[in-house]
Design a protein around this motif. Structure first.
Motif, PDB file in Angstrom:
ATOM      1  N   SER A   6     -26.401 -32.070 -41.746  1.00 62.40           N
ATOM      2  CA  SER A   6     -27.516 -31.270 -41.239  1.00 62.40           C
ATOM      3  C   SER A   6     -27.781 -31.659 -39.794  1.00 62.40           C
ATOM      4  N   GLU A   7     -28.485 -30.778 -39.092  1.00 62.65           N
ATOM      5  CA  GLU A   7     -28.781 -31.045 -37.691  1.00 62.65           C
ATOM      6  C   GLU A   7     -29.760 -32.199 -37.526  1.00 62.65           C
ATOM      7  N   HIS A 260     -20.942 -28.785 -35.374  1.00 63.42           N
ATOM      8  CA  HIS A 260     -21.656 -27.671 -35.995  1.00 63.42           C
ATOM      9  C   HIS A 260     -21.218 -26.310 -35.496  1.00 63.42           C
ATOM     10  N   ARG A 276     -22.678 -21.920 -39.323  1.00 58.83           N
ATOM     11  CA  ARG A 276     -23.134 -22.322 -37.991  1.00 58.83           C
ATOM     12  C   ARG A 276     -24.651 -22.177 -37.887  1.00 58.83           C
ATOM     13  N   CYS A 280     -26.444 -22.462 -32.187  1.00 55.73           N
ATOM     14  CA  CYS A 280     -25.108 -22.385 -31.596  1.00 55.73           C
ATOM     15  C   CYS A 280     -24.967 -21.165 -30.697  1.00 55.73           C
TER      16      CYS A 280
END
Length: 373
Positions: A6-7, A260, A276, A280
Motif C-alpha cells: 500500500s502507499e 506502484h 495503479r 500515478c
C-alpha cells in the motif's frame, strides 16, 4: 501471511526496518531457538528494542562529544577575539592563566555531561526505546555533527597558532572525517526525512567558507578573480554534498513511483498486475516525475496524516504544544545566548581594530563574521 503493498508504507523510510530484519536474522543465527521468542515476529520486536536502546546509548555519547567540542571551539574563538596578540593567547593556557584554563575545561566537561543526561531523561524518551526511528536517527545525526565539530575545533586551534596540532589532523584526516559525516547524514536521511535538514547546514558552511575567503583576500590583497573562482567551486562542492545528504529521500520517492506506477505483477497471481493508485496520473509522463514535480512521500503524509505547512496548528493540538513548551523555550534561549555571545565576540574584534561602527554596518559585519566562524 498475505502481503498487500500500500502507499502508506512509503510514509516511512526503509533503513530502520532493514536494520531490524538483519538484526533479527543475526539473533536467530547465533542464539539457540529455545532462548528466543517463539515466533519470528516476536524476535523482530526484540531486535527492535535492542537496536533502539543501543542507538540511544550511542546518541547520548555522540551528543556529549558534540557539546564538548562545540564549547571548546567557542572558548578558543572568544579568547582569540578578545586577546591582543597570538603570543598572549598561547600564554593564557601555558603560563599565567593555567588554572583558569583548567577550570574552563572542567566547566565544559560538566556542561557536556548535563546535556547528555538531560537528553537521556527527556519526556520523549519513550520513543527512543520502542520500535521507532528516533534513536537511530539521533545516533546518526549527532555522530555526524560530533565529527564535524571535532574537525572545526582542531581547525580553530591551528588558526590560533598551536602548530603542534597540525600533525594530529592532516588534510587527508580532515577530508576523511568530513566525508564520514556526510555518510552518517545520508544514513540519517534514509531513516527519517528530517535528515534532509543537514543539507541546509552544509550550504551554510559553504557560505561561511566564502566569508573566510573574502576576509583573507582583504588582508592579503589577492586577485578578485581567484576569489570568485574559489567561492564558486566551494559552493558547487557543498551543493553536491547537500544533494548527497538529501538523495536517500529522493531515491525512496523514486522507488515508490516505480513500484506502484510501473506495470508490476501481483505477488500472488502472476497473470494479474497490481492496480495503479490514482496519484500515478498526477503527471502525464515519468519524465515529469523525474524532475520532482510530484512527491509520493509528501502526498502520503498529507493524505493519511494531515502533515503539511501550518497544518499542525489546531486547537486540539494545544496539549502537545504545552508538552513541547519546555524544549521550545530552552531552544529559543539557547539561540538568543548564541546571538549574544557572537555579538560580544564581534564587539571585541571591532574594539581592537576599527573602533565603533554604524549600527547597520556593524550588524552586517557581525553576520559576516558569524558565518566566517
Amino acid at each position: 501471511e498475505l502481503y498487500y503493498p500500500s502507499e502508506q508504507s512509503h510514509a516511512f523510510l526503509p533503513l530502520i526496518p532493514l536494520l531490524i530484519r538483519h538484526l533479527a536474522n543475526f539473533l536467530v543465527w547465533i542464539i539457540h531457538p529455545k532462548f528466543l521468542p517463539p515466533t519470528y515476529e516476536a524476535t523482530a520486536a526484540l531486535a527492535a528494542i535492542i537496536l533502539n536502546i543501543s542507538a540511544f546509548t550511542i546518541a547520548s555519547i555522540a551528543l556529549y562529544d558534540l557539546t564538548k567540542y562545540m564549547l571548546m571551539g567557542i572558548y578558543i574563538l572568544d579568547e582569540s577575539a578578545c586577546s591582543k596578540k597570538i603570543s598572549e593567547r598561547i600564554s593564557i593556557s601555558k603560563d599565567a592563566s593555567r588554572d583558569e584554563a583548567i577550570d574552563q575545561q572542567r566547566s565544559i566537561t560538566q556542561l557536556s555531561k548535563i546535556t547528555a543526561q538531560l537528553f537521556c531523561i527527556n519526556p520523549a524518551g519513550v520513543f527512543f526505546t520502542v520500535s521507532y526511528s528516533e534513536s537511530v536517527f539521533a545516533m546518526l545525526t549527532f555522530s555526524g555533527h560530533a565529527i564535524a565539530a571535532k574537525v572545526r575545533y582542531y581547525k580553530y586551534i591551528m588558526e590560533v597558532g598551536n602548530q603542534g596540532t597540525k600533525t594530529q589532523y592532516s588534510s587527508f584526516g580532515t577530508f576523511f572525517s568530513s566525508m564520514l559525516s556526510i555518510v552518517l547524514w545520508m544514513a540519517a536521511s534514509y531513516a527519517r526525512s528530517n535528515g534532509m535538514f543537514s543539507s541546509i547546514w552544509m550550504m551554510i558552511l559553504a557560505f561561511g567558507n566564502c566569508c573566510s575567503f573574502i576576509a583573507r583576500n582583504e588582508k592579503q590583497g589577492r586577485n578578485s578573480a581567484t576569489l570568485v573562482l574559489r567561492c564558486t567551486l566551494t559552493i558547487a562542492w557543498h551543493l553536491c554534498l547537500a544533494l548527497m545528504i538529501a538523495a536517500p529521500v529522493f531515491y525512496h520517492d523514486w522507488c515508490g513511483y516505480y513500484f506502484h506506477c510501473v506495470d508490476t505483477p501481483h505477488p500472488h497471481d502472476d497473470t494479474k498486475l497490481l492496480p495503479r493508485p490514482a496519484w500515478c496520473s498526477v503527471r502525464a509522463s515519468e519524465k515529469q516525475f523525474a524532475f520532482r514535480t510530484f512527491s509520493l512521500y509528501a502526498y502520503v503524509q498529507k493524505k493519511h496524516w494531515n502533515v503539511g505547512f501550518m497544518r499542525y496548528f489546531e486547537l486540539k493540538q494545544i496539549p502537545n504544544f504545552i508538552l513541547a513548551a519546555p524544549v521550545l523555550i530552552i531552544s529559543y534561549c539557547a539561540a538568543l545566548a548564541w546571538i549574544f555571545q557572537s555579538w560580544k565576540r564581534h564587539e571585541c574584534e571591532i574594539g581592537m581594530t576599527r573602533g565603533k561602527s554604524k549600527i547597520v554596518r556593524n550588524f552586517i559585519k557581525w553576520a559576516f563574521n558569524a558565518l566566517r566562524a
